[in-house]
Design a protein around this motif. Structure first.
Motif, PDB file in Angstrom:
ATOM      1  N   LEU A 113       0.827  -1.210   0.000  1.00 12.42           N
ATOM      2  CA  LEU A 113       0.000   0.000   0.000  1.00 12.42           C
ATOM      3  C   LEU A 113       0.862   1.261   0.000  1.00 12.42           C
ATOM      4  O   LEU A 113       0.602   2.222  -0.730  1.00 12.42           O
ATOM      5  CB  LEU A 113      -0.914  -0.009   1.237  1.00 12.42           C
ATOM      6  CG  LEU A 113      -2.099   0.944   1.249  1.00 12.42           C
ATOM      7  CD1 LEU A 113      -3.070   0.601   0.126  1.00 12.42           C
ATOM      8  CD2 LEU A 113      -2.810   0.877   2.599  1.00 12.42           C
ATOM      9  N   GLY A 114       1.926   1.250   0.806  1.00  7.97           N
ATOM     10  CA  GLY A 114       2.748   2.444   0.983  1.00  7.97           C
ATOM     11  C   GLY A 114       3.699   2.730  -0.162  1.00  7.97           C
ATOM     12  O   GLY A 114       3.981   3.885  -0.468  1.00  7.97           O
ATOM     13  N   LYS A 115       4.199   1.673  -0.818  1.00  8.89           N
ATOM     14  CA  LYS A 115       5.179   1.902  -1.886  1.00  8.89           C
ATOM     15  C   LYS A 115       4.809   1.250  -3.212  1.00  8.89           C
ATOM     16  O   LYS A 115       4.862   1.890  -4.260  1.00  8.89           O
ATOM     17  CB  LYS A 115       6.570   1.400  -1.463  1.00  8.89           C
ATOM     18  CG  LYS A 115       7.620   1.645  -2.546  1.00  8.89           C
ATOM     19  CD  LYS A 115       8.979   1.105  -2.197  1.00  8.89           C
ATOM     20  CE  LYS A 115       9.968   1.406  -3.338  1.00  8.89           C
ATOM     21  NZ  LYS A 115      11.307   0.833  -3.110  1.00  8.89           N
ATOM     22  N   SER A 116       4.450  -0.029  -3.184  1.00 12.02           N
ATOM     23  CA  SER A 116       4.401  -0.814  -4.411  1.00 12.02           C
ATOM     24  C   SER A 116       3.389  -0.314  -5.433  1.00 12.02           C
ATOM     25  O   SER A 116       3.640  -0.366  -6.633  1.00 12.02           O
ATOM     26  CB  SER A 116       4.117  -2.286  -4.084  1.00 12.02           C
ATOM     27  OG  SER A 116       5.068  -2.773  -3.165  1.00 12.02           O
ATOM     28  N   ARG A 117       2.256   0.185  -4.978  1.00  7.34           N
ATOM     29  CA  ARG A 117       1.204   0.578  -5.929  1.00  7.34           C
ATOM     30  C   ARG A 117       1.627   1.748  -6.815  1.00  7.34           C
ATOM     31  O   ARG A 117       1.434   1.736  -8.017  1.00  7.34           O
ATOM     32  CB  ARG A 117      -0.086   0.946  -5.176  1.00  7.34           C
ATOM     33  CG  ARG A 117      -0.853  -0.247  -4.683  1.00  7.34           C
ATOM     34  CD  ARG A 117      -2.301   0.078  -4.416  1.00  7.34           C
ATOM     35  NE  ARG A 117      -2.481   1.322  -3.655  1.00  7.34           N
ATOM     36  CZ  ARG A 117      -3.655   1.733  -3.196  1.00  7.34           C
ATOM     37  NH1 ARG A 117      -4.739   1.002  -3.418  1.00  7.34           N
ATOM     38  NH2 ARG A 117      -3.765   2.851  -2.517  1.00  7.34           N
ATOM     39  N   ASP A 118       2.246   2.770  -6.207  1.00  7.91           N
ATOM     40  CA  ASP A 118       2.580   3.988  -6.951  1.00  7.91           C
ATOM     41  C   ASP A 118       4.075   4.284  -6.969  1.00  7.91           C
ATOM     42  O   ASP A 118       4.520   5.196  -7.655  1.00  7.91           O
ATOM     43  CB  ASP A 118       1.834   5.186  -6.345  1.00  7.91           C
ATOM     44  CG  ASP A 118       1.988   6.452  -7.163  1.00  7.91           C
ATOM     45  OD1 ASP A 118       2.539   7.447  -6.636  1.00  7.91           O
ATOM     46  OD2 ASP A 118       1.581   6.462  -8.341  1.00  7.91           O
ATOM     47  N   LEU A 119       4.856   3.487  -6.218  1.00  7.11           N
ATOM     48  CA  LEU A 119       6.313   3.631  -6.162  1.00  7.11           C
ATOM     49  C   LEU A 119       6.754   5.048  -5.771  1.00  7.11           C
ATOM     50  O   LEU A 119       7.788   5.536  -6.208  1.00  7.11           O
ATOM     51  CB  LEU A 119       6.929   3.228  -7.509  1.00  7.11           C
ATOM     52  CG  LEU A 119       6.710   1.740  -7.846  1.00  7.11           C
ATOM     53  CD1 LEU A 119       7.009   1.474  -9.313  1.00  7.11           C
ATOM     54  CD2 LEU A 119       7.566   0.848  -6.960  1.00  7.11           C
TER      55      LEU A 119
END
Length: 372
Positions: A352-358
């Motif tokens: 949620l914190g990084k992978s979705r929007d990097l």
């Protein structure tokens, strides 16, 4: 602006390198009203945290490049720094142009193989097209071999397998442990679990023989290669994720006496380069014992600019201290592993914190531009 320092006569800060540390330093200098020049070989900032996603997902690359001039105007200068004349306090660019400095912030970063790094002199359009062309190579391959099981290799293998679950993806690594050695062992084990869950095949404790002789990043069906343990592999596409090195070319002649063996610049607790009170090193090119990450580059930049401000106003300089390791690995857009301040995070939190929007939103906000 309230609290802004009125720029003293003769103060001009030159920032060499427009990566994460460079744009953070430039933005802070801009907000403080100090005269500065940001120099980079490209005309656009590369959010290379998202470079691997741009390598597999069509149309994604344009979101990872952000034009400098729109943010910094005439304070941005495109060019390659040839050397630094420390006696004359000037930065000399290829072609002969010179820029005087009262203070210098070196943020030259690291270089390495494409697609993880893209340090080529190229326009925004050319850079984006280079990634789009690579996406087509990935799409044309039925099988992909990722060489190197550090953090970049782990993320690369996960990105390919997430976007193209039917492709055969093999990750080969010379060591048994995956990802960054600075990570908790439980996080590194989790990274291995995620790769196996996604269907990535792992070949650990092996090295590819004659890697330099092989064609990288181009799909060639049924390419055969051998490992140092005698294992034979057949693949369509080889992607190299090893061999990061400090980008020292811009400063190696001027600061030869201040460099560590790996080319990084020795710094004190104030991030001043050894022997130079008005020169700071930020990010990957600073010889600080911690993982080379965008997050740390931003912290370094804040310390460097604050210390320039403090030196001008006669205040005490602040110190930079390495904290517990914070590192998040995006394992494709739907999963991730990592730790915050030394504590392991649940996979769903990293996703949620990084992978979705990097963290693209963060760079677009920092550059004060609207994401396409």
């Amino acid at each position: 602006m309230g609290g802004q320092l009125s720029a003293p006569e003769g103060v001009h800060v030159v920032v060499v390198g427009g990566g994460f540390g460079g744009i953070a330093a430039a933005q802070q200098l801009k907000s403080e009203g100090l005269d500065f020049t940001l120099i980079d070989v490209r005309d656009a900032f590369h959010h290379n945290v998202a470079a691997l996603r741009a390598s597999v997902q069509p149309g994604f690359a344009q979101r990872t490049f952000i034009p400098y001039a729109e943010t910094f105007g005439h304070s941005f200068l495109q060019g390659r720094v040839d050397r630094v004349d420390t006696d004359g306090q000037r930065v000399v660019l290829q072609g002969g142009r010179e820029v005087q400095y009262s203070h210098l912030i070196l943020c030259t970063g690291t270089d390495g193989p494409f697609p993880g790094k893209f340090n080529t002199e190229a326009s925004y359009q050319t850079a984006v097209q280079t990634y789009e062309d690579f996406v087509q190579q990935v799409q044309a391959a039925d099988s992909v071999l990722v060489v190197g099981g550090g953090s970049t290799g782990v993320e690369m293998a996960a990105e390919i397998k997430t976007e193209y679950p039917d492709k055969k993806v093999v990750l080969i690594h010379s060591r048994i442990g995956l990802a960054d050695p600075e990570l908790r062992s439980s996080v590194r084990r989790q990274a291995k679990e995620v790769l196996l869950e996604k269907g990535v095949e792992l070949l650990l404790g092996h090295k590819v023989l004659n890697l330099s002789d092989l064609q990288l990043n181009v799909t060639q069906k049924n390419t055969v290669l051998t490992t140092d343990k005698g294992e034979t592999l057949t693949t369509d596409l080889i992607v190299c994720c090893t061999g990061l090195r400090i980008n020292s070319a811009a400063y190696s002649s001027g600061f030869s006496g201040s460099m560590a063996d790996n080319g990084a610049l020795k710094v004190n607790d104030h991030l001043q380069v050894d022997g130079f009170s008005n020169v700071f090193a930020v990010g990957d090119c600073a010889d600080v014992r911690e993982p080379k990450m965008a997050y740390h580059a931003g912290l370094h930049a804040a310390v460097a600019v604050t210390n320039i401000m403090n030196s001008l106003s006669g205040k005490e300089l602040v110190e930079y201290h390495t904290g517990n390791v914070t590192m998040l690995l995006a394992m494709g857009r739907d999963d991730g592993v990592g730790q915050f301040n030394g504590l392991r995070l649940p996979r769903c939190v990293v996703a949620l914190g990084k992978s979705r929007d990097l963290l693209l939103w963060k760079s677009w906000r920092e550059m004060q531009q609207k994401q396409p």
